[in-house]
Scaffold this motif. Structure first.
Motif, short mmCIF file in Angstrom:
data_model
loop_
_atom_site.label_atom_id
_atom_site.label_comp_id
_atom_site.label_asym_id
_atom_site.label_seq_id
_atom_site.Cartn_x
_atom_site.Cartn_y
_atom_site.Cartn_z
N GLN A 202 -7.20 2.46 6.72
CA GLN A 202 -5.87 2.24 7.30
C GLN A 202 -4.81 2.13 6.21
O GLN A 202 -3.71 2.66 6.35
CB GLN A 202 -5.87 0.99 8.18
CG GLN A 202 -4.55 0.77 8.91
CD GLN A 202 -4.19 1.93 9.83
OE1 GLN A 202 -5.01 2.39 10.61
NE2 GLN A 202 -2.96 2.42 9.74
N GLN B 55 -4.20 5.55 4.90
CA GLN B 55 -3.45 6.28 5.93
C GLN B 55 -1.97 5.89 5.90
O GLN B 55 -1.10 6.75 6.05
CB GLN B 55 -4.06 5.99 7.30
CG GLN B 55 -3.46 6.77 8.43
CD GLN B 55 -4.20 6.52 9.73
OE1 GLN B 55 -5.38 6.18 9.74
NE2 GLN B 55 -3.52 6.68 10.84
N ASP B 56 -1.68 4.62 5.69
CA ASP B 56 -0.29 4.16 5.63
C ASP B 56 0.45 4.75 4.43
O ASP B 56 1.62 5.13 4.54
CB ASP B 56 -0.23 2.64 5.58
CG ASP B 56 -0.68 1.98 6.87
OD1 ASP B 56 -0.73 2.69 7.92
OD2 ASP B 56 -1.00 0.78 6.85
N ALA C 274 4.89 7.37 12.71
CA ALA C 274 3.57 6.82 13.06
C ALA C 274 2.56 7.95 12.94
O ALA C 274 2.69 9.00 13.57
CB ALA C 274 3.59 6.27 14.48
N THR D 79 -1.20 8.84 13.54
CA THR D 79 -2.38 8.35 14.26
C THR D 79 -3.25 9.50 14.73
O THR D 79 -2.89 10.66 14.58
CB THR D 79 -1.96 7.52 15.50
OG1 THR D 79 -1.15 8.34 16.34
CG2 THR D 79 -1.18 6.29 15.09
N ASP D 80 -4.35 9.18 15.35
CA ASP D 80 -5.27 10.15 15.97
C ASP D 80 -5.55 11.34 15.05
O ASP D 80 -5.33 12.49 15.42
CB ASP D 80 -4.73 10.65 17.31
CG ASP D 80 -4.55 9.54 18.32
OD1 ASP D 80 -5.24 8.52 18.19
OD2 ASP D 80 -3.72 9.69 19.23
#
Length: 184
Positions: A145, A148-149, A173, A175-176
């Motif tokens: 995470q 990813q950020d 954002a 995501t997925d």
């Protein structure tokens, strides 16, 4: 491991200048050399020292599937550390990193804009300071995470905001994730 950690490892593995040892005996020989002894190699793999010695002499030729996977992973992790370090240093200082991903991107932006999340296929080169942050976080053991950020922030600034030229106040954002590939 997570999808980001795997992508960084795969990108690093693509920079190797020599192929990895193929046979279990050659892999074990390399592991014993880098671990500095059969006892240390046995401890890393969770097997007995005698089993390591049997692989080295050729008495055992085919490891169990679980042991073969652990052995291959340890060899891959220790293979060509100077090449790996040189490529990471270049990416962090001059080269940057290229991210190719298919994921869902949503936005928090000014009222009236289309902020609905949707799947996008993006290939974007991120400058060295984002590559340095990503690689430093990976080396420090950051979670998927957190990686990813960092990537989301880089894509937000470079791809969506065009290096600060448009969309002030836009928050992305990320995501997925369907897939992600990194390249130095």
């Amino acid at each position: 491991m997570g999808i980001f950690r795997d992508s960084v490892e795969k990108a690093t593995a693509n920079t190797f200048t020599r192929p990895l040892p193929k046979t279990p005996q050659a892999q074990m020989r390399f592991l014993v050399k880098t671990a500095k002894g059969t006892r240390a190699a046995a401890d890393v793999l969770g097997i007995s020292q005698r089993t390591v010695e049997r692989y080295l002499t050729g008495q055992i030729k085919r490891p169990r599937a679980e042991l073969a996977a652990r052995l291959a992973e340890e060899v891959r992790r220790r293979w060509q550390p100077r090449v790996r370090a040189r490529v990471r240093q270049k990416a962090a200082t001059t080269g940057g990193i290229t991210i190719e991903t298919r994921a869902r991107f949503g936005f928090t932006a000014a009222p009236g804009s289309t902020d609905d999340a949707r799947i996008r296929l993006i290939t974007q080169h991120l400058p060295p300071h984002y590559a340095a942050r990503l690689l430093d976080a990976h080396t420090a053991g950051a979670t998927d995470q957190q990686l990813q950020d960092i990537a989301a922030e880089g894509l937000q600034e470079i791809y969506f905001k065009d290096r600060g030229q448009r969309a002030p106040g836009l928050q992305v954002a990320f995501t997925d994730i369907d897939y992600i590939e990194l390249d130095f």
